[in-house]
Scaffold this motif. Sequence first.
Motif, mmCIF file in Angstrom:
data_model
loop_
_atom_site.group_PDB
_atom_site.id
_atom_site.type_symbol
_atom_site.label_atom_id
_atom_site.label_comp_id
_atom_site.label_asym_id
_atom_site.label_seq_id
_atom_site.Cartn_x
_atom_site.Cartn_y
_atom_site.Cartn_z
ATOM 1 N N PRO A 190 8.500 -36.387 3.300
ATOM 2 C CA PRO A 190 8.662 -34.965 2.424
ATOM 3 C C PRO A 190 10.427 -34.978 2.724
ATOM 4 N N GLN A 191 11.009 -34.268 1.494
ATOM 5 C CA GLN A 191 12.425 -33.900 2.113
ATOM 6 C C GLN A 191 12.229 -32.723 2.535
ATOM 7 N N LEU A 192 12.796 -32.552 3.660
ATOM 8 C CA LEU A 192 13.077 -31.465 4.693
ATOM 9 C C LEU A 192 14.468 -30.965 4.818
ATOM 10 N N TYR A 193 14.534 -29.476 4.890
ATOM 11 C CA TYR A 193 16.019 -28.887 4.883
ATOM 12 C C TYR A 193 16.091 -28.139 6.214
ATOM 13 N N GLU A 194 17.233 -28.133 6.715
ATOM 14 C CA GLU A 194 17.653 -27.310 7.920
ATOM 15 C C GLU A 194 16.941 -25.756 7.986
ATOM 16 N N ASN A 195 16.354 -25.367 8.979
ATOM 17 C CA ASN A 195 15.807 -23.895 9.082
ATOM 18 C C ASN A 195 14.442 -24.005 8.206
ATOM 19 N N GLN A 196 13.970 -24.963 7.641
ATOM 20 C CA GLN A 196 12.807 -24.780 6.807
ATOM 21 C C GLN A 196 11.521 -24.828 7.670
ATOM 22 N N PHE A 197 10.911 -23.730 7.533
ATOM 23 C CA PHE A 197 9.759 -23.445 8.330
ATOM 24 C C PHE A 197 8.438 -24.408 8.032
ATOM 25 N N VAL A 198 7.713 -24.846 8.964
ATOM 26 C CA VAL A 198 6.679 -25.771 8.728
ATOM 27 C C VAL A 198 5.118 -25.419 9.203
ATOM 28 N N VAL A 199 4.321 -25.436 8.283
ATOM 29 C CA VAL A 199 3.244 -25.308 8.942
ATOM 30 C C VAL A 199 2.494 -26.889 9.317
ATOM 31 N N ILE A 200 2.069 -27.116 10.548
ATOM 32 C CA ILE A 200 1.860 -28.490 11.039
ATOM 33 C C ILE A 200 0.393 -28.780 11.372
ATOM 34 N N LYS A 201 0.036 -29.617 10.577
ATOM 35 C CA LYS A 201 -1.753 -29.892 10.974
ATOM 36 C C LYS A 201 -1.710 -31.162 11.641
ATOM 37 N N ALA A 202 -2.771 -31.036 12.620
ATOM 38 C CA ALA A 202 -2.856 -32.565 13.403
ATOM 39 C C ALA A 202 -3.850 -33.426 12.403
ATOM 40 N N ASP A 203 -3.344 -34.658 12.243
ATOM 41 C CA ASP A 203 -3.868 -35.643 11.173
ATOM 42 C C ASP A 203 -5.291 -36.098 11.617
ATOM 43 N N GLN A 204 -5.844 -35.758 12.596
ATOM 44 C CA GLN A 204 -7.228 -36.290 13.033
ATOM 45 C C GLN A 204 -8.053 -34.985 13.245
ATOM 46 N N SER A 205 -7.495 -33.773 13.321
ATOM 47 C CA SER A 205 -8.417 -32.659 13.320
ATOM 48 C C SER A 205 -7.522 -31.382 12.534
ATOM 49 N N GLN A 206 -7.828 -31.601 11.121
ATOM 50 C CA GLN A 206 -6.804 -30.639 10.295
ATOM 51 C C GLN A 206 -7.231 -29.092 10.579
ATOM 52 N N LYS A 207 -8.162 -28.624 11.179
ATOM 53 C CA LYS A 207 -8.454 -27.303 11.345
ATOM 54 C C LYS A 207 -7.475 -26.783 12.156
ATOM 55 N N LYS A 208 -6.872 -27.390 13.025
ATOM 56 C CA LYS A 208 -5.713 -27.131 14.086
ATOM 57 C C LYS A 208 -4.358 -27.180 13.109
ATOM 58 N N THR A 209 -3.715 -25.869 13.479
ATOM 59 C CA THR A 209 -2.481 -25.850 12.886
ATOM 60 C C THR A 209 -1.450 -25.130 14.029
ATOM 61 N N GLN A 210 -0.082 -25.457 13.832
ATOM 62 C CA GLN A 210 0.835 -24.842 14.595
ATOM 63 C C GLN A 210 2.146 -24.871 13.712
ATOM 64 N N LEU A 211 3.002 -23.776 14.055
ATOM 65 C CA LEU A 211 4.131 -23.226 13.302
ATOM 66 C C LEU A 211 5.423 -23.880 14.025
ATOM 67 N N GLY A 212 6.363 -24.194 13.167
ATOM 68 C CA GLY A 212 7.649 -24.783 13.548
ATOM 69 C C GLY A 212 8.822 -24.355 12.450
ATOM 70 N N ARG A 213 9.789 -25.104 13.222
ATOM 71 C CA ARG A 213 11.056 -24.701 12.215
ATOM 72 C C ARG A 213 11.875 -26.112 12.217
#
Length: 456
Positions: A190-213
Motif C-alpha cells: 500500500p501507499q504509506l505516508y510519514e506519520n501515518q498510523f497503522v493497525v498491524i495484523k499478523a498474517d497467520q493469526s489475524q486476531k492478533k493486532t499491534q499499533l504502530g506509526r
Amino acid sequence: MIKTYVLDTNVLIQAPDAIYRFKENDLVIPLMVLEELDGLKKAEGEKGVNARASIRELERLRQTGDLLAGVQLKDGGRLRIESNCVNVELPEELPDSKMDNRILRVCKALRDNGENAVLVTKDIVLRVKAAIINLPAEDFESEQVVQGEHQYTGRITCYAPEDKFKEFSKKGMGRDSLYQVDEEGNAFSPQLYENQFVVIKADQSQKKTQLGRIEGDKVVPLKYKKVKPYGVEPRSAGQYFLQEALMMPSDKAPLVIVKGMAGTAKTFYSLAVGLEKTLNGTEGEYRRILISRPNAQFDDDIGFLPGDEQDKIAPLLRPILDNLEQLIDSDEEERYKNELELRGKVDEVFDRGIIQAEALNFIRGRSIVKTYLIIDEAQNTTPNQIKGIITRAGRGTKIVLLGDPFQIDKPFLDERTNGLSYAAEHMKGSKYCCQITMTADEGERSDLAMDAVERL
C-alpha cells in the motif's frame, strides 16, 4: 481553448490570490464586484482582511497597465475590469436591482460577443440562476480537496509476516514488510505516508493486532500507549493513535489534525493531554493552553457584542467547559453534587492563565510561542484562515486542529473547501504533522446519541 472567467466577489473574499489560479485563461472582474469589495474593506475579521488584500492586488496590477483594456498576468492570461454591459437584457424575473443579476448580465454580454465566458462563484443559488438562462457557471475549485470519503484518514490496516509481527514491539519493522490483500487474494504494497498510523495484523493469526506509526522507512511502536494523560485511558485504536499524536513533543509533531463526528472525544482528549503537559509535565513544555473556536454567526462581527473579549467569546466556550468539568473532577457520582464548587475549579484554571480563550480573528498576526493551541470546530475555517493559524506557530508551540468536515455552518464552505480538510490534504505526509480520523464506532457519547447519529 482559452476561457474567460468572470469572478464573483465571494471568490476574492475566500482567496485574494484567486486571480493567479486560472493559468493562461483570461479573467474579468465586473465593476459591481469592485463596489462590493469597497463596501467590505472596513469589515472586521477575515472578510475585511481579504477584501483589502484583493483591492491592494488590483491596485498593483493597475500600475502595470490599463485595467479596462486588460493587463497581463504572470501565467499568460489577462485580467480586465468590465464596466459596460448595461444594455444587456435578462428575463424580467431577474431584476437589475440585485447585484448577482448584474454579474449574470456581464456573463451574458461576453458570451453574446463570442467570448467563452464562464461564471466562477461560491454562491450555489447564483450558479443555479446561471443555468436557468443557459450560462456556464463553476465553483471555485482551486482550494477544493477530494470528496470526504476519499480524504486522508491518517490510519491504515495492514498485514505483516508472523516473525516480523512477534518482534515488532521490541524492534519495530521495515515499512516494506507491510502489505494488504485485494479482493482476489493478491498481496500488494500500500501507499504509506510519514506519520501515518497503522493497525498491524499478523498474517497467520489475524486476531492478533499491534499499533504502530510510519517513521521514515520503518514502522515504530507507539511510544505513549501506556500513558494516561490527566487520568484518561484510551479505549480504542483511534484513541491510542490520538493520544500518541497529542503526546508527541512539539519539535516532533507541532501540528495534529483530528477529524471525526461529534462524540468521538476529540476535544476531550486534546484538553486532557494539554492539561497533562501543562500541569503535570516536568519539563515545562507549554506555558498555557490557548483555545479558539470559530463561530459562523459572529466571527467577523464580534466587536458589537457587549463586554470584554472573554465575555464576547464565552458562549463559544460552553462545549469546552463541559469537557473541563469531566476532566477536573473525574468522580462521576460526586461531580455534580456541588455545582458551585465544580464551577470554582473550572474558573481556577482560567484565572491562573493555564487555559486561555481567544477569538479566531485575534490570533492573526501573532507569533505564538510555547503554547498548546487548540482550534475546535476547525471545519468552520476557510483555507486562508487555517494557513494564517499554522504559520503563526512559534518555537515550542503545538497546534491541534479538531472538527467534523461533514458538519459545517459557514456559508460558501463545504466538506471539500473548508480549512480543516484543506490542511489535512496538503499536510499529508509531512514529517511535522500527525493526523487521525476517528470512526463512528469510537464514539464516547450515550448509546442513544450514537444510534441517533447513525439513523437520523
